[in-house]
Design an enzyme around this catalytic site. Structure first.
Site, PDB file in Angstrom:
ATOM      1  N   GLU A 158       0.407  -1.413  -0.361  1.00 59.98           N
ATOM      2  CA  GLU A 158      -0.053   0.149  -0.008  1.00 59.98           C
ATOM      3  C   GLU A 158       1.332   1.642  -0.230  1.00 59.98           C
ATOM      4  OE1 GLU A 158      -0.566  -2.477   2.132  1.00 59.98           O
ATOM      5  OE2 GLU A 158      -2.373  -3.703   2.463  1.00 59.98           O
ATOM      6  N   PHE A 176     -11.782  -8.322  13.534  1.00 57.46           N
ATOM      7  CA  PHE A 176     -10.393  -8.975  13.200  1.00 57.46           C
ATOM      8  C   PHE A 176     -10.048  -7.273  11.912  1.00 57.46           C
ATOM      9  CE2 PHE A 176      -9.595 -10.510   9.562  1.00 57.46           C
ATOM     10  CZ  PHE A 176      -7.853 -11.001   9.480  1.00 57.46           C
ATOM     11  N   GLN A 177      -9.161  -6.994  11.726  1.00 56.20           N
ATOM     12  CA  GLN A 177      -8.211  -5.947  10.941  1.00 56.20           C
ATOM     13  C   GLN A 177      -9.435  -4.108  11.116  1.00 56.20           C
ATOM     14  OE1 GLN A 177      -8.243  -7.533   7.328  1.00 56.20           O
ATOM     15  NE2 GLN A 177      -5.940  -8.374   7.154  1.00 56.20           N
ATOM     16  N   LYS A 193     -18.120  -1.611   5.634  1.00 61.11           N
ATOM     17  CA  LYS A 193     -17.911  -1.922   5.012  1.00 61.11           C
ATOM     18  C   LYS A 193     -19.730  -2.362   4.446  1.00 61.11           C
ATOM     19  CE  LYS A 193     -17.232  -7.189   3.541  1.00 61.11           C
ATOM     20  NZ  LYS A 193     -16.627  -8.226   4.018  1.00 61.11           N
ATOM     21  N   MET A 211      24.101   9.159   3.096  1.00 62.40           N
ATOM     22  CA  MET A 211      24.094  10.257   3.471  1.00 62.40           C
ATOM     23  C   MET A 211      23.773  10.673   4.239  1.00 62.40           C
ATOM     24  SD  MET A 211      23.310  13.895   3.038  1.00 62.40           S
ATOM     25  CE  MET A 211      22.890  14.216   1.575  1.00 62.40           C
TER      26      MET A 211
END
Ligand SMILES: Cc1ncc(C[n+]2csc(CCOP(=O)(O)OP(=O)(O)O)c2C)c(N)n1
Ligand SMILES: [Mg+2]
Lengths: 578, 109
Positions: A50, A112-113, A162, A484
């Site tokens: 993502e 969940f999630q 959802k 760097m």
């Protein structure tokens, strides 16, 4: 028309003219993905992580000026998007991030999630919405796009449970044609009196500098800036975010300013009697110690965001409004008063700047002095890339020395061609953002100048590039270290190189990219450099990854002396400073 | 450093208060006290309705009163940051007010 929530969401995006959705599916987003499947107007780009989706959408937005759109699922999908949202936020990039959420009745139960996406993203979004009912979807999407793309632009999150996208519940759908958010009113037109004060200040100055940043690009004000300087003909410097807004090959261009800015740009700012700050925000990489910043200069600040002005450096004259509109107004006033402007009075200033440039300006001819007795210099590699792409490519970059060399040595003559994470400094940005640019401009050359550290932070997107056949050219400035960081350790920690080397664990990038179906080229000596880079550009239909082994001991200069330094205090090479 | 009072008029929406509180934390300012109530009777703020050409329903908008102790020089920055929050309609300190993004040189709230 009656639609279910999932179709409403997708139809709203279509109504907004969205071409690409960058995303990754999952449980809470499944109804939405079903709607994506059923339509033909937009293409969904399946990334491999993502974070890649957010950077790709971000690259698309920076290159086109249109908002990038991201779709992720709840929980880990949402949290994986956070770095990319923060990256867009810091650089004021318009982006819409739609995150699936667990069903409304499960919110707050540690389902969940489940993760509080609105809470997690709050400090790094311009605004966010939770969709509480299907009937509000069109309005919310319309508001989200309006907020993301107006005023000071930025990312907007839409979190959608959802059940709200359930395909069985139908509601009336109509996409609003106009929008008015009663509590949101970013300035557009500047005040005439302020504009007149600016013109007077220009007339009175002897050592003016234009300091233009990313806001000038967001506001699409490059033409207005060039027009302004066609009247007043003064030196111009750009921030890292502003490169390209003024042509780098123009005689008046000083180069980038700040931490790794050119000697002449930093000296001009320090000695100026007037600074016209245009869509720039006096970031700490620009000012060095704010109390010592440009001690003799009157500060004029053009910005669309009230809170940016006089935040770090007090402005003497503030011009609030869209930078484009403000510059148009300034130009119209100046045009009328051109006879008052005695441009000869800047002659000494131009002479002084030419001397600074001659004294310690960057050497843009390093590529001519190569021999196999010496290692490849990263600066020379960028110079070759510049010439081989005729200075016309879109160039994305990552974070580190390679990024600074790209900014210093690739001359950008057009806005939106230099795409990098300036504010957040996000390693991993380069490759996915290049995908977004290439999708937007399939016929243009798109280059990613990266480092072997940064590229590994989103290297999984090489797979996305093969799926969608994105023939990007990746130049890996391989110094075998987190260069760097190592430079800072050399300069501030007596060369104690703590955790900057991978020892012998780097992959063989050539075979790695070939396993994805791309072409790999490995270059280790100067005599192969030019031909290797040109070969990469000659291959039109394939992604080419050029792994260039460069001198691991090279540092980026100039570099501002910190802490307590001013803009005139710079390291010019190892061991020598101004 | 003296204690200052800020008054905000903002949309009464879920999450709006969190944005204000979050902003104080994020920018390093401290909140000494905080009072919120939905506005039932909008008569006192009729000028806002006139300005925005809108009529607020009861409880649609909240008033926040925040006390904070900060350097004088930071006050303007705090006001500007709060004004930037999308749901804030107006914000004032003792001397000035941002009303839907436009600065007025008096405390109108
Ligand atoms: C995600 C992230 N983690 C850490 C850093 C800190 N950081 C800045 S530059 C740098 C080294 C980058 O190495 P590389 O990509 O090889 O570039 P080089 O400097 O060697 O050219 C690091 C670790 C960062 N900017 N971003
Ligand atoms: Mg490196």
């Amino acid at each position: 028309m009656k639609l279910a929530g999932n179709d409403m969401l997708i139809q709203s995006l279509i109504n907004e003219g969205v071409e690409y959705i960058f995303g990754y599916p999952g449980g809470a987003a499944l109804h939405i993905y079903d709607s994506i499947f059923k339509q033909k107007e937009m293409q969904h780009i399946l990334v491999r992580h993502e974070q890649g989706a957010t950077h790709a959408a971000d690259g698309y937005a920076r290159a086109t000026g249109k908002p990038g759109v991201v779709m992720v699922t709840s929980g880990p999908g949402a949290t994986n998007a956070i770095t990319g949202i923060a990256t867009a936020f810091m650089d004021s990039i318009p982006m819409i991030v739609i995150s699936g959420q667990v069903q409304s009745h499960l919110i707050g139960t540690d389902a969940f999630q489940e993760t509080d996406m609105i809470g997690i993203s709050r400090p790094i979004v311009k605004h966010s919405f939770t969709v509480d009912h299907q009937k509000n979807i069109p309005q919310i999407v319309k508001e989200a796009f309006h907020i993301a793309t107006s005023g000071r632009q930025g990312p907007v999150v839409i979190d959608i449970p959802k059940d709200i996208t359930n395909p069985d519940d139908l509601f009336d759908y109509e996409y609003p044609s106009e929008i008015n958010i009663r509590s949101y009113n970013p300035p557009i037109e500047p005040e005439l009196s302020q504009a007149e004060r600016v013109v007077n200040a220009i007339m009175d100055s002897k050592k003016p500098v234009i300091y233009a940043g990313g806001g000038t690009i967001s506001s699409n004000a490059s033409d207005e800036l060039r027009e302004l300087n066609s009247y007043i003909d003064v030196p111009v410097t750009n921030t890292l975010m502003g490169l390209g807004v003024y042509p780098a090959t123009d005689e008046r261009f000083l180069g980038m300013l700040g931490m790794h800015g050119t000697y002449q740009a930093n000296m001009a700012m320090h000695n100026a009697d007037l600074i016209l700050a245009i869509g720039a925000r006096f970031d700490d990489r620009i000012t060095n110690t704010p109390e010592k910043f440009a001690p003799k200069a009157k500060i004029v600040h053009f910005d669309v965001d009230h809170s940016s002005v006089s935040k770090i450096i007090e402005a003497d004259i503030a011009v609030f409004g869209q930078v484009k509109n403000s510059l148009q107004l300034i130009n119209s006033i100046i045009k009328e008063r051109l006879d008052e402007l005695d441009k000869d009075k800047f002659d000494n200033w131009h002479k002084q700047i030419a001397e600074w440039k001659k004294l310690h300006g960057l050497n843009h001819q390093m590529y001519k002095e190569e021999s196999d007795a010496n290692p490849i210099l990263p600066q020379a590699a960028v110079q070759h890339i510049y010439h081989a792409s005729h200075g016309k490519a879109f160039v994305t970059s990552d974070v580190g020395q390679h990024q600074m060399f790209a900014a210093q040595y690739y001359h950008f003559d057009e806005p939106r061609k230099w795409i990098n994470s300036g504010g957040l400094g996000t390693m991993g940005f380069g490759l996915p953002s290049a995908m977004g640019v290439k999708l937007a401009y399939p016929d243009e050359e798109v280059i990613c100048i990266t480092g072997e550290g940064s590229i590994q932070m989103c290297i999984q997107e090489l797979s996305t590039c093969s799926q969608y056949k994105l023939p990007i050219k990746i130049f890996n400035i391989n110094n075998l270290s987190l260069g760097m960081v190592k430079q800072w350790q050399d300069m501030n920690y007596e060369g104690r190189h703590s955790s900057i080397s991978y020892e012998d664990s780097l992959p063989d990038f050539k075979s790695l990219v070939e396993s994805y179906g791309h072409i790999g080229i490995k270059i280790t000596k100067n005599s192969d450099l030019k031909a290797g880079i040109e070969k990469a550009f000659a291959i039109k239909d394939k992604l080419v990854f050029v792994d260039i082994y460069v001198d691991p001991n090279e540092h980026v200069y100039p570099m501002l002396v910190a802490p307590n330094g001013s803009l005139k205090d710079m390291w010019l090479s190892k061991g020598s400073k101004t | 450093m003296i204690e200052r009072q800020l008054t905000l008029i903002m949309e009464n929406k879920p999450g709006a208060l969190a944005r204000v509180v979050g902003l104080f934390h994020q920018r390093g300012y401290n909140i000494d006290s905080l009072h919120v109530d939905p506005i039932e009777d909008f008569t006192r703020y009729k000028f806002i309705e006139d300005e925005l050409n809108i009529k607020f329903a009861s409880h649609e908008v909240s008033r926040l009163i925040i006390k904070t102790t900060v350097e004088d020089s930071l006050m303007r920055q705090i006001l500007r940051q709060i004004n930037k929050l999308i749901e804030v309609i107006a914000v004032s300190d003792d001397e000035s007010t941002y009303l839907k993004g436009i600065l007025r040189d008096e405390n109108l709230l």
